[in-house]
Design a protein around this motif. Sequence first.
Motif, PDB file in Angstrom:
ATOM      1  N   MET A 187       4.137  99.541  -5.335  1.00  0.00           N
ATOM      2  CA  MET A 187       4.375  99.795  -3.911  1.00  0.00           C
ATOM      3  C   MET A 187       5.447  98.867  -3.356  1.00  0.00           C
ATOM      4  SD  MET A 187       0.594 100.360  -2.224  1.00  0.00           S
ATOM      5  CE  MET A 187       1.229 100.545  -0.548  1.00  0.00           C
ATOM      6  N   VAL A 188       5.295  97.586  -3.657  1.00  0.00           N
ATOM      7  CA  VAL A 188       6.188  96.572  -3.099  1.00  0.00           C
ATOM      8  C   VAL A 188       7.621  96.768  -3.598  1.00  0.00           C
ATOM      9  CG1 VAL A 188       6.646  94.079  -3.048  1.00  0.00           C
ATOM     10  CG2 VAL A 188       4.316  94.925  -2.736  1.00  0.00           C
ATOM     11  N   ALA A 189       7.748  97.313  -4.810  1.00  0.00           N
ATOM     12  CA  ALA A 189       9.086  97.538  -5.371  1.00  0.00           C
ATOM     13  C   ALA A 189       9.902  98.490  -4.501  1.00  0.00           C
ATOM     14  CB  ALA A 189       8.971  98.083  -6.794  1.00  0.00           C
ATOM     15  N   GLY A 190       9.221  99.380  -3.758  1.00  0.00           N
ATOM     16  CA  GLY A 190       9.921 100.349  -2.906  1.00  0.00           C
ATOM     17  C   GLY A 190      10.230  99.829  -1.515  1.00  0.00           C
ATOM     18  N   TRP A 191       9.801  98.601  -1.211  1.00  0.00           N
ATOM     19  CA  TRP A 191       9.956  98.078   0.148  1.00  0.00           C
ATOM     20  C   TRP A 191      11.310  97.393   0.346  1.00  0.00           C
ATOM     21  CZ3 TRP A 191       4.512  95.387   0.864  1.00  0.00           C
ATOM     22  CH2 TRP A 191       3.530  96.379   0.906  1.00  0.00           C
ATOM     23  N   PRO A 192      11.788  97.361   1.593  1.00  0.00           N
ATOM     24  CA  PRO A 192      13.066  96.700   1.859  1.00  0.00           C
ATOM     25  C   PRO A 192      12.976  95.194   1.626  1.00  0.00           C
ATOM     26  CG  PRO A 192      12.087  97.547   3.896  1.00  0.00           C
ATOM     27  CD  PRO A 192      11.188  97.978   2.786  1.00  0.00           C
ATOM     28  N   LYS A 193      14.104  94.634   1.243  1.00  0.00           N
ATOM     29  CA  LYS A 193      14.142  93.214   0.860  1.00  0.00           C
ATOM     30  C   LYS A 193      14.956  92.357   1.821  1.00  0.00           C
ATOM     31  CE  LYS A 193      13.547  94.615  -3.919  1.00  0.00           C
ATOM     32  NZ  LYS A 193      13.097  95.972  -3.484  1.00  0.00           N
ATOM     33  N   ASP A 194      15.970  92.973   2.419  1.00  0.00           N
ATOM     34  CA  ASP A 194      16.877  92.179   3.253  1.00  0.00           C
ATOM     35  C   ASP A 194      17.623  93.123   4.199  1.00  0.00           C
ATOM     36  OD1 ASP A 194      18.301  90.069   4.263  1.00  0.00           O
ATOM     37  OD2 ASP A 194      19.402  89.611   2.420  1.00  0.00           O
ATOM     38  N   PHE A 195      17.967  92.636   5.365  1.00  0.00           N
ATOM     39  CA  PHE A 195      18.644  93.455   6.374  1.00  0.00           C
ATOM     40  C   PHE A 195      19.870  92.739   6.919  1.00  0.00           C
ATOM     41  CE2 PHE A 195      14.465  95.252   6.316  1.00  0.00           C
ATOM     42  CZ  PHE A 195      14.624  96.564   6.704  1.00  0.00           C
ATOM     43  N   ASP A 196      20.847  93.549   7.313  1.00  0.00           N
ATOM     44  CA  ASP A 196      21.927  93.033   8.148  1.00  0.00           C
ATOM     45  C   ASP A 196      21.489  93.279   9.596  1.00  0.00           C
ATOM     46  OD1 ASP A 196      24.107  92.527   9.684  1.00  0.00           O
ATOM     47  OD2 ASP A 196      25.460  93.909   8.649  1.00  0.00           O
ATOM     48  N   SER A 197      21.035  92.215  10.260  1.00  0.00           N
ATOM     49  CA  SER A 197      20.516  92.397  11.621  1.00  0.00           C
ATOM     50  C   SER A 197      21.492  91.831  12.654  1.00  0.00           C
ATOM     51  CB  SER A 197      19.142  91.738  11.745  1.00  0.00           C
ATOM     52  OG  SER A 197      19.163  90.434  11.224  1.00  0.00           O
ATOM     53  N   GLN A 198      22.774  91.898  12.312  1.00  0.00           N
ATOM     54  CA  GLN A 198      23.820  91.384  13.195  1.00  0.00           C
ATOM     55  C   GLN A 198      23.760  92.050  14.571  1.00  0.00           C
ATOM     56  OE1 GLN A 198      25.872  88.823  12.222  1.00  0.00           O
ATOM     57  NE2 GLN A 198      26.372  88.768  14.408  1.00  0.00           N
ATOM     58  N   ARG A 199      23.474  93.370  14.557  1.00  0.00           N
ATOM     59  CA  ARG A 199      23.452  94.098  15.823  1.00  0.00           C
ATOM     60  C   ARG A 199      22.404  93.491  16.761  1.00  0.00           C
ATOM     61  NH1 ARG A 199      21.182  99.886  16.924  1.00  0.00           N
ATOM     62  NH2 ARG A 199      22.016 100.247  19.013  1.00  0.00           N
ATOM     63  N   ALA A 200      21.217  93.241  16.219  1.00  0.00           N
ATOM     64  CA  ALA A 200      20.149  92.650  17.032  1.00  0.00           C
ATOM     65  C   ALA A 200      20.519  91.233  17.458  1.00  0.00           C
ATOM     66  CB  ALA A 200      18.840  92.656  16.252  1.00  0.00           C
ATOM     67  N   THR A 201      21.112  90.472  16.538  1.00  0.00           N
ATOM     68  CA  THR A 201      21.500  89.100  16.859  1.00  0.00           C
ATOM     69  C   THR A 201      22.548  89.092  17.977  1.00  0.00           C
ATOM     70  OG1 THR A 201      21.041  88.487  14.578  1.00  0.00           O
ATOM     71  CG2 THR A 201      22.348  86.931  15.857  1.00  0.00           C
ATOM     72  N   ASP A 202      23.513  90.008  17.881  1.00  0.00           N
ATOM     73  CA  ASP A 202      24.537  90.116  18.926  1.00  0.00           C
ATOM     74  C   ASP A 202      23.919  90.462  20.285  1.00  0.00           C
ATOM     75  OD1 ASP A 202      26.486  89.550  17.087  1.00  0.00           O
ATOM     76  OD2 ASP A 202      27.167  91.623  16.843  1.00  0.00           O
ATOM     77  N   LEU A 203      22.796  91.184  20.246  1.00  0.00           N
ATOM     78  CA  LEU A 203      22.129  91.574  21.494  1.00  0.00           C
ATOM     79  C   LEU A 203      21.164  90.498  21.991  1.00  0.00           C
ATOM     80  CD1 LEU A 203      21.468  95.326  20.641  1.00  0.00           C
ATOM     81  CD2 LEU A 203      22.961  94.477  22.460  1.00  0.00           C
ATOM     82  N   GLY A 204      21.134  89.358  21.269  1.00  0.00           N
ATOM     83  CA  GLY A 204      20.355  88.221  21.751  1.00  0.00           C
ATOM     84  C   GLY A 204      18.954  88.088  21.183  1.00  0.00           C
ATOM     85  N   PHE A 205      18.581  88.927  20.231  1.00  0.00           N
ATOM     86  CA  PHE A 205      17.280  88.759  19.578  1.00  0.00           C
ATOM     87  C   PHE A 205      17.344  87.552  18.647  1.00  0.00           C
ATOM     88  CE2 PHE A 205      17.210  93.253  20.741  1.00  0.00           C
ATOM     89  CZ  PHE A 205      15.921  93.412  21.227  1.00  0.00           C
ATOM     90  N   VAL A 206      16.314  86.714  18.682  1.00  0.00           N
ATOM     91  CA  VAL A 206      16.323  85.483  17.886  1.00  0.00           C
ATOM     92  C   VAL A 206      15.116  85.461  16.941  1.00  0.00           C
ATOM     93  CG1 VAL A 206      16.309  82.963  17.934  1.00  0.00           C
ATOM     94  CG2 VAL A 206      17.481  84.249  19.748  1.00  0.00           C
ATOM     95  N   GLY A 207      15.389  85.336  15.657  1.00  0.00           N
ATOM     96  CA  GLY A 207      14.321  85.283  14.657  1.00  0.00           C
ATOM     97  C   GLY A 207      13.976  83.853  14.271  1.00  0.00           C
ATOM     98  N   ASP A 208      13.121  83.721  13.262  1.00  0.00           N
ATOM     99  CA  ASP A 208      12.772  82.400  12.744  1.00  0.00           C
ATOM    100  C   ASP A 208      13.942  81.847  11.938  1.00  0.00           C
ATOM    101  OD1 ASP A 208       9.809  82.581  13.451  1.00  0.00           O
ATOM    102  OD2 ASP A 208      10.060  84.359  12.193  1.00  0.00           O
ATOM    103  N   SER A 209      14.072  80.530  11.900  1.00  0.00           N
ATOM    104  CA  SER A 209      15.222  79.946  11.202  1.00  0.00           C
ATOM    105  C   SER A 209      14.996  79.865   9.696  1.00  0.00           C
ATOM    106  CB  SER A 209      15.568  78.568  11.775  1.00  0.00           C
ATOM    107  OG  SER A 209      14.425  77.750  11.743  1.00  0.00           O
TER     108      SER A 209
END
Lengths: 331, 331
Positions: free
Chosen positions: B286-308
């Motif tokens: 199951m886990v093999a089919g899951w996403p591993k990494d994202f380009d979340s530049q769009r969200a970052t540009d819109l001011g969303f802040v994730g964990d460091s």
Amino acid sequence: MKILIIGAGGMVGRKLTVKLQGAGALNGQPITALTLADIFAPEVPQGGIKTTSVAADLSRDGAAEELLAERPDVIFHLAAIVSGEAEANFEKGYRINLDGTRLLFEAIRQAGQVEHYYPKLVFTSSIAVFGEPLPAVIPDTQVLTPLTSYGTQKAIGELLLADYSRRGVFDGIGIRLPTIAVRPGAPNKAASGFFSGIIREPLAGLEAILPVAETVRHWFASPRAAVGFLIHAAELNTATLGQRRSLSMPGLSATVGEQIEALERAAGLDAVALIRREPDAKIIEMVAGWPKDFDSQRATDLGFVGDSDIDEIIRIHIADELKGKIGRGAA
Amino acid sequence: MKILIIGAGGMVGRKLTVKLQGAGALNGQPITALTLADIFAPEVPQGGIKTTSVAADLSRDGAAEELLAERPDVIFHLAAIVSGEAEANFEKGYRINLDGTRLLFEAIRQAGQVEHYYPKLVFTSSIAVFGEPLPAVIPDTQVLTPLTSYGTQKAIGELLLADYSRRGVFDGIGIRLPTIAVRPGAPNKAASGFFSGIIREPLAGLEAILPVAETVRHWFASPRAAVGFLIHAAELNTATLGQRRSLSMPGLSATVGEQIEALERAAGLDAVALIRREPDAKIIEMVAGWPKDFDSQRATDLGFVGDSDIDEIIRIHIADELKGKIGRGAA
């Protein structure tokens, strides 16, 4: 082999019916029964196959169950409220295009819980699932961003198709049809109608209106190619699709200017002179958001064959609709 | 400003409620009323804001209308049947996750036809809308290819959100939450549960089972970051989104091995020794089919802040759930 065509009364449905009647077989197996369904009972073309015509509103409770009573082996689901009407009538569009599709899928699932039933299901999606901003050439991995309720309903249909297929309810495949050109018949109010009109009307010696610039690029397939896509989809071994059950068909990318050049090659400058430029700001704006070109390598690798060029699209129209004759009174 | 939280009884809903109670305002406007809804009436935390708790099954006819009676200005729609249950119970998943969402959207549309009503709507989607084959880093333009019914229902929710927003029914934004880690509470049966378990259990001096290899990579956000995403989404001017109303949140990509290294930095080798390797073929697949990494530049540009980093995710868990203490009896 028993075949059910839902939406058989539409232009593509009628041509698919004639093609299947003529072939008498699908995937090497003789067709023993053909059921044609639409909101009005479709006309039954002459042919050797036992054909039943049914009036059915897919969004009515029980309608899908009735259509499945004979347990068709292959189901073509072409029925839809088209773009313009789904935009004008929000509730009707969702009722037919979303609820109707879901009721069909659910009826198959319910049937499969009573006895073994696992039909092939061919769902017609549309390039209307894509809207700007888009890359110049749209890959099969592009996010679906419809800008109409019709496109939204088709995109949802693709998602449901994939989930029901993954669950083993049916063997589904969704094909995204390009804009059909040359669409036969009288001009209609579809915003995309002019792409066909600027070919069809001059070939019949009639004036056509061009509301956009000649630089506008779009994605086309002839009615004959569309029928070919449907039949190939029904015959395709979907194991090659993996979980990605829907794909963009190999259309032809051309500008309005290229269409007009091909018209000139087919029917001369007199035909071209029948195109009247009448820019329409609303249509210009809508068309600007539409897809222009696709990378349809995946479909090509799977054996789907599109038209070779605009000249062929025009030749198909002249052969299939005009009995080979052009000019006033030909249509 | 009146706020409605649907799904307020869940882990993220509870933390969002506490945060809003503490802030007393959203987007600079004082919160005058807070309505908490879930399938069971959520507990009301202490705070100065007038808060109402309601038991509501969104898939029941009329339930959405009742929730909208006070015409909330902001609606957080977090309610969902989770992945495992929606997979086990096909009908329940579609009824709550698809029909429930659609009934809510329709109730807003109906309300808007009687009087002016145009709420902000924050819809929680999930990275479960993506499934392999995927690029190593998933862009916001990636096609949604869910491999579960839950992911399918979330993807359909995104499409409906965009269409209803385009139609001017509400001002919608959909945020795709990463896998939440460290999820507090007892281990649950979610296939993704071990990502939290291998941190949470050892921090509490308890054994945790690791069913996959340390090389497995996944996409995380702390509960605190998730609440931050929701509040930022509610405050965001959606004009910047265009028609693309849903987006992937800035999570953190890390391997299980990196999680374990961070655990060692936080709690030492004794904690790490509590992780017991017990490979589970089903979970591995199951886990093999899951996403591993994202380009979340769009969200970052819109001011969303994730964990460091993962260390911060662990510090947040220790601070917010363990009152700063680790070891047996801390939780």
